[in-house]
Design an enzyme around this catalytic site. Structure first.
Site, PDB file in Angstrom:
ATOM      1  N   ASP A 149      -2.435  -0.200  -6.214  1.00 47.55           N
ATOM      2  CA  ASP A 149      -1.253   0.261  -6.142  1.00 47.55           C
ATOM      3  C   ASP A 149      -1.032   1.401  -7.220  1.00 47.55           C
ATOM      4  O   ASP A 149      -1.836   1.334  -8.354  1.00 47.55           O
ATOM      5  CB  ASP A 149      -0.130  -0.671  -6.100  1.00 47.55           C
ATOM      6  CG  ASP A 149       0.942   0.156  -5.109  1.00 47.55           C
ATOM      7  OD1 ASP A 149       1.072   1.411  -4.686  1.00 47.55           O
ATOM      8  OD2 ASP A 149       1.985  -0.701  -4.628  1.00 47.55           O
TER       9      ASP A 149
HETATM   10  C1  BGC Z   1       3.542   1.789  -3.155  1.00 53.47           C
HETATM   11  C2  BGC Z   1       2.419   1.750  -2.149  1.00 53.47           C
HETATM   12  C3  BGC Z   1       2.094   3.030  -1.574  1.00 53.47           C
HETATM   13  C4  BGC Z   1       1.624   3.959  -2.697  1.00 53.47           C
HETATM   14  C5  BGC Z   1       1.248   5.291  -2.363  1.00 53.47           C
HETATM   15  C6  BGC Z   1       3.214   2.661  -4.268  1.00 53.47           C
HETATM   16  O1  BGC Z   1       4.453   2.972  -5.028  1.00 53.47           O
HETATM   17  O2  BGC Z   1       3.952   0.400  -3.720  1.00 53.47           O
HETATM   18  O3  BGC Z   1       2.784   1.017  -0.998  1.00 53.47           O
HETATM   19  O4  BGC Z   1       1.157   2.622  -0.623  1.00 53.47           O
HETATM   20  O5  BGC Z   1       2.876   4.029  -3.787  1.00 53.47           O
HETATM   21  O6  BGC Z   1       2.060   5.898  -1.803  1.00 53.47           O
END
Ligand code: BGC
Length: 709
Positions: free
Chosen positions: A255
């Site tokens: 993440d």
């Molecule tokens: C979120 C994810 C997301 C990623 C990319 C993160 O802050 O937890 O769910 O896919 O950002 O946007």
């Protein structure tokens, strides 16, 4: 491994290998165009997130293909949770449709639209089971139940990825966030999850295993730690379980900044240690923080990481690019002709259908709904009545989108009605100055519709709330209107269940409409007018009060089961133990009756059991009923939940029609994890309970017996 992948790997420098593992947010100022260009040309970026549209993706792809030494195409990642240009209901809403074919259909249109914008990796579906409505990200997932989340996982993976990843209209899906992200302490985002091995296995892992079985191309570990081990460094779950036991061969993508955050978690001293931990746990792509690019060289020097592990990760990334067909035709998706107006109209129709199927009718008394046709004065009161953007909910990205507001929908559906709209208050402001005007408008109307709820920014990432009620002065507005005693219908717009017992008591009708996307207003109007007979059912238990959290249908019994009137029981002294509405609850404009339920009376471990349930439409309108099948194992070596969902089915019934719903329970459905966490079917009696929701008093039951092996 393919020749191409091996040839490329053999030709790569260490920096180029780390570049393939490096995913960068191209929408951030830290990666201003110059820096992006430099890094892409140097082969230091393998994938990019947060940009879409040929105008942006093509030039970057061109740099990678024409200026970088090895000419390896980029992957473009994006969060397409519930639509790209045509926005469908938020996932929690769509879960309430209990309709896997619908879940797949909406995924397909999202992919088609996002694919034409250059996206090849979708950071969806979000599969976090959640039993805590304070958590803002509850809106992004399929609710509280492991079986529903598993069916949702399969449908979304099928929809996003299709049969062949390389086909123009398909792209890679990411099952996220692995795992137990939906169980943070206190409901606060990013918080620790400290749950038992059994709860993990029974509740949180199944949707991810279902996604792996469905062939999901990527998995994203969650931000949280699980009992002290941050998921980004959880080798036992990522490598031993997901890759080892489940046989997952796809890509693990961290993440956002999660690798570097291992330092803040307190398990790594610096970027080198953080990168080494994530790599050792099996993470292939490092999203945004460049921890691999900057940290792994030092980790190699210090003997914390190995080139073999780096090579394995690079192979997986290159293999994904190959599976996506990017080496053959990197521009294929964006080169597709634009969608025709006909296709866009069909997509809007899918979004509208998904919208009306996601609405849950929670209360309907004094014949409040459906609205009578013809001329009438309707006062639409409340801050969300004409708020098109708020209909989108969290995670919608394509700019310049339009949605039908509730007012738009009502005006289109009831051309003869005189509809006025007075917001009265804002969603969360403290100015009550507009309440008098709203009450006056309500006073002059035949019917009052209160539009209340949350704004789109009150759920989603980092949007947990301590109080799950109406923000701002909306209650004061509603009470001023309800005091008039007019027929009043409340429409809730929300990303989580809201604890509003006073509203459920006083309004004549209440609709949970969540955030339904582009066609929200039209979908809502169809239900209000009866053009669509409401069919949504709650995919989450609706608490009476935030103090009941966590509250869900599949809890275990206790030695002193909760009775409000029994002092020494599993209860509260100041509020009931029952929720406002149970899991599966939802009203219709017609009346269904569940008749006899029969089942194969005896079976041996491993054998299937067929359950038949008769449902009749006894009302005056055609409608769709959802039939739930729960299991209860009353005596076992491990205390089993009071209800375990094992199946759900939808039936459409004409007036007076009767149908038999058939469920086939597999041998595994009767298994429990024994004291050594091994699956086992224990002989003895099982109760099968069938009915419209998880309220025991409304379920018909039949007992079946598993013989000794
Ligand atoms: C979120 C994810 C997301 C990623 C990319 C993160 O802050 O937890 O769910 O896919 O950002 O946007």
């Amino acid at each position: 491994m393919s020749d191409l992948v091996e040839r490329l790997l053999a030709a790569m420098t260490l920096q180029e290998k780390l570049g393939q593992l490096n995913m960068i947010d191209a929408a951030l100022p830290t990666h201003a165009p110059d820096e992006m260009t430099r890094q892409v040309c140097a082969g230091l970026i393998g994938s990019v997130l947060n940009v879409y549209g040929a105008g942006t993706t093509n030039p970057l792809q061109q740099l990678a293909l024409e200026q970088s030494r090895l000419r390896i195409p980029l992957i473009f990642g994006f969060d397409v949770l519930h639509g790209h240009r045509t926005i469908c209901p938020i996932p929690l809403a769509e879960a309430c449709a209990f309709d896997p074919p619908l879940w797949e259909r909406t995924a397909r249109i999202a992919m088609d639209e996002a694919g034409r914008d250059g996206i090849t990796l979708n950071f969806a579906p979000m599969l976090d089971v959640c039993r805590d409505p304070r958590w803002g990200r509850i809106a992004e997932g399929p609710g509280e139940d492991a079986l529903v989340a598993s069916r949702y996982a399969e449908a979304k993976v099928r929809g996003f990825q299709g049969a062949d990843l390389a086909a123009r209209e398909n792209m890679a899906a990411t099952a996220k966030h692995f795992v137990a992200y939906g169980a943070p302490a206190g409901g606060r985002d990013y918080g620790s999850a400290d749950i038992s091995e059994r709860e993990l296995a029974e509740v949180y892992l199944p949707p991810f295993e279902a996604a792996v079985k469905a062939g999901v191309a990527a998995i994203m570990p969650s931000f949280n730690d699980l009992a002290g081990i941050p998921m980004t460094a959880h080798g036992a779950l990522l490598k031993d379980l997901v890759r080892g036991r489940w046989g997952f061969e796809g890509v693990l993508v961290s993440d956002y900044n999660a690798v570097g955050e291992l330092i803040a978690h307190g398990v790594a001293e610096d970027l080198a240690e953080a990168a080494a931990l994530a790599l050792a746990a099996g993470i292939d792509i490092d999203m945004q923080d460049q921890a691999y690019l900057l940290g792994l060289p030092a980790a190699l020097d210090r003997g914390l990481a190995s080139v073999a592990d780096i090579d394995r990760a690079v192979r997986r990334v290159l293999t994904l690019k190959q599976r996506l067909g990017l080496f053959d035709d990197p521009y294929r998706r964006v080169a597709a002709p634009p969608l025709s107006l006909d296709t866009l109209a069909q997509y809007a129709e899918v979004a509208r259908d998904a919208g009306r199927r996601s609405i849950v009718l929670l209360k309907n008394e004094r014949g409040a709904l459906p609205l009578k046709p013809g001329a009438q004065r309707i006062a639409l009161i409340g801050p969300l009545g004409d708020a098109p953007l708020e209909m989108f909910g969290c995670w919608f990205a394509a700019a310049g989108l339009e949605a039908a507001s509730i007012l738009d929908g009502l005006r289109a559906a009831l051309p003869q009605a005189d509809i006025s709209h007075v917001p009265g208050v804002t969603v969360d402001g403290d100015d009550q100055g507009g309440i008098a005007e709203a009450a006056a408008a309500a006073h002059d109307a035949d019917t009052v519709i209160l539009s209340l709820g949350e704004s789109k920014d009150m759920t989603g990432e980092a949007h947990s709330r301590g109080h799950i009620d109406l923000p701002g002065c909306q209650r004061a507005l509603a009470e001023a209107v309800l005091a008039l005693g007019k027929p009043t219908i409340a429409i809730l717009t929300h990303g989580r269940p809201l604890a509003l017992p006073w509203l459920f008591e006083r309004a004549d009708a209440v609709l949970a409409t969540w955030q339904l996307g582009s066609q929200a207003g039209h979908a809502i109007a169809e239900v209000l007018t009866g053009a669509w007979n409401p069919s949504g059912r709650l995919a989450i238990t609706w608490p009476l009060d935030g103090g009941q959290i966590p509250i869900f249908h599949s809890h275990r019994p206790t030695g002193r089961p909760g009775h409000n009137d029994v002092f020494y029981s599993n209860r509260y002294t100041d509020m009931p133990v029952e929720p406002q509405f149970p899991f599966g609850f939802g009203l219709s404009y017609t009346r269904f009756r569940l008749g006899s339920v029969t089942a194969t009376p005896e079976f041996a471990p491993g054998e299937t059991v067929t359950v038949l349930a008769e449902v009749t439409n006894e009302g005056a309108l055609e409608g769709e009923e959802t039939v739930f099948l729960f299991l209860r194992d009353p005596v076992a070596s491990i205390a089993r939940p009071v209800l375990e969902l094992k199946g759900f089915a939808k039936v459409t019934l004409a007036v007076g029609e009767r149908q038999t719903v058939r469920f086939i329970l597999q041998g595994d459905d009767f298994a429990l994890l024994d004291r050594n966490m091994r699956p086992r079917v224990e002989p003895g009696a099982f109760e099968i309970l069938v009915g419209p929701c998880a309220d025991r008093s409304r379920l018909s039951s039949v007992t079946v017996r598993c013989q000794s092996a």
